[in-house]
Motif scaffolding. Structure first.
Motif, PDB file in Angstrom:
ATOM      1  N   UNK A   1      85.066 -13.863  52.270  1.00 39.60           N
ATOM      2  CA  UNK A   1      85.157 -15.279  52.641  1.00 39.60           C
ATOM      3  C   UNK A   1      84.510 -16.177  51.590  1.00 39.60           C
ATOM      4  N   UNK A   2      83.311 -15.827  51.155  1.00 39.51           N
ATOM      5  CA  UNK A   2      82.529 -16.712  50.293  1.00 39.51           C
ATOM      6  C   UNK A   2      82.659 -16.409  48.805  1.00 39.51           C
ATOM      7  N   UNK A   3      83.063 -15.187  48.443  1.00 36.86           N
ATOM      8  CA  UNK A   3      83.236 -14.788  47.047  1.00 36.86           C
ATOM      9  C   UNK A   3      82.044 -15.247  46.187  1.00 36.86           C
ATOM     10  N   UNK A   4      80.847 -14.714  46.484  1.00 35.90           N
ATOM     11  CA  UNK A   4      79.634 -15.219  45.826  1.00 35.90           C
ATOM     12  C   UNK A   4      79.374 -14.594  44.456  1.00 35.90           C
ATOM     13  N   UNK A   5      78.651 -15.340  43.658  1.00 34.06           N
ATOM     14  CA  UNK A   5      77.999 -14.799  42.470  1.00 34.06           C
ATOM     15  C   UNK A   5      76.516 -14.841  42.802  1.00 34.06           C
TER      16      UNK A   5
ATOM     17  N   UNK B   1      71.002 -20.490  50.692  1.00 36.15           N
ATOM     18  CA  UNK B   1      71.042 -20.040  49.305  1.00 36.15           C
ATOM     19  C   UNK B   1      70.785 -18.560  49.081  1.00 36.15           C
ATOM     20  N   UNK B   2      70.886 -17.749  50.142  1.00 34.63           N
ATOM     21  CA  UNK B   2      70.638 -16.307  50.016  1.00 34.63           C
ATOM     22  C   UNK B   2      71.774 -15.519  50.665  1.00 34.63           C
ATOM     23  N   UNK B   3      72.287 -14.533  49.932  1.00 36.91           N
ATOM     24  CA  UNK B   3      73.443 -13.760  50.398  1.00 36.91           C
ATOM     25  C   UNK B   3      73.026 -12.351  50.798  1.00 36.91           C
ATOM     26  N   UNK B   4      73.500 -11.849  51.952  1.00 36.86           N
ATOM     27  CA  UNK B   4      73.149 -10.479  52.364  1.00 36.86           C
ATOM     28  C   UNK B   4      73.790  -9.469  51.411  1.00 36.86           C
TER      29      UNK B   4
ATOM     30  N   UNK C   1      84.146 -19.272  47.205  1.00 35.70           N
ATOM     31  CA  UNK C   1      84.955 -19.607  48.373  1.00 35.70           C
ATOM     32  C   UNK C   1      84.591 -20.988  48.869  1.00 35.70           C
ATOM     33  N   UNK C   2      85.572 -21.733  49.361  1.00 32.61           N
ATOM     34  CA  UNK C   2      85.299 -23.110  49.777  1.00 32.61           C
ATOM     35  C   UNK C   2      85.388 -23.300  51.292  1.00 32.61           C
ATOM     36  N   UNK C   3      85.437 -22.209  52.035  1.00 35.19           N
ATOM     37  CA  UNK C   3      85.542 -22.296  53.482  1.00 35.19           C
ATOM     38  C   UNK C   3      84.152 -22.410  54.116  1.00 35.19           C
ATOM     39  N   UNK C   4      84.052 -23.254  55.128  1.00 37.54           N
ATOM     40  CA  UNK C   4      82.796 -23.365  55.862  1.00 37.54           C
ATOM     41  C   UNK C   4      82.921 -22.620  57.182  1.00 37.54           C
TER      42      UNK C   4
END
Length: 125
Positions: free
Chosen positions: A34-38, A73-76, A98-101
């Motif tokens: 969903x978020x596709x984080x770096x 600001x923290x990703x599991x 990702x731009x979904x909330x």
């Protein structure tokens, strides 16, 4: 591996695994899709006691706690089940692609078969 399913109003994922740890890793895989984080290195830890709790309640609580942490600001990034506790490690978020909330995780529903446990989880958008 988590699998996105069609749902008319929200995002629905099916999580599966043989253990609670597998299920939580699948939950975090869904967050990743969903978020596709770096992310950077591990920065925080959280311990959640699971004694006398059902798997759907555990996924609901940890999922919503982790969702709040994402917006802080923290990703599991990693999960361990140690006796009656779940330990979650969070990495610092550099960027969310990702731009979904997602507002919340709702209505985890357990589906059991003879070899594994599955859960359908709605991500409320």
């Amino acid at each position: 591996m988590s699998k996105e399913l069609n749902h008319p109003a929200d995002i629905l994922f099916k999580l599966s695994g043989n253990t609670l740890g597998d299920m939580l890793e699948d939950l975090f895989d869904a967050f990743n899709k969903i978020f596709n984080p770096i992310v950077g290195g591990l920065k925080k830890e959280y311990i959640y006691n699971i004694s006398k709790k059902e798997i759907d309640d555990i996924v609901f609580d940890i999922g919503n706690y982790s969702l709040n942490k994402i917006y802080e600001g923290f990703f599991p990034s990693k999960v361990e089940v140690i006796n009656e506790d779940v330990k979650i490690y969070f990495s610092e978020i550099i960027e969310l692609k990702g731009d979904m909330e997602i507002k919340a995780i709702a209505y985890p529903k357990v589906i059991e078969d003879e070899n594994s446990i599955s859960l359908k989880v709605i991500f409320d958008i």
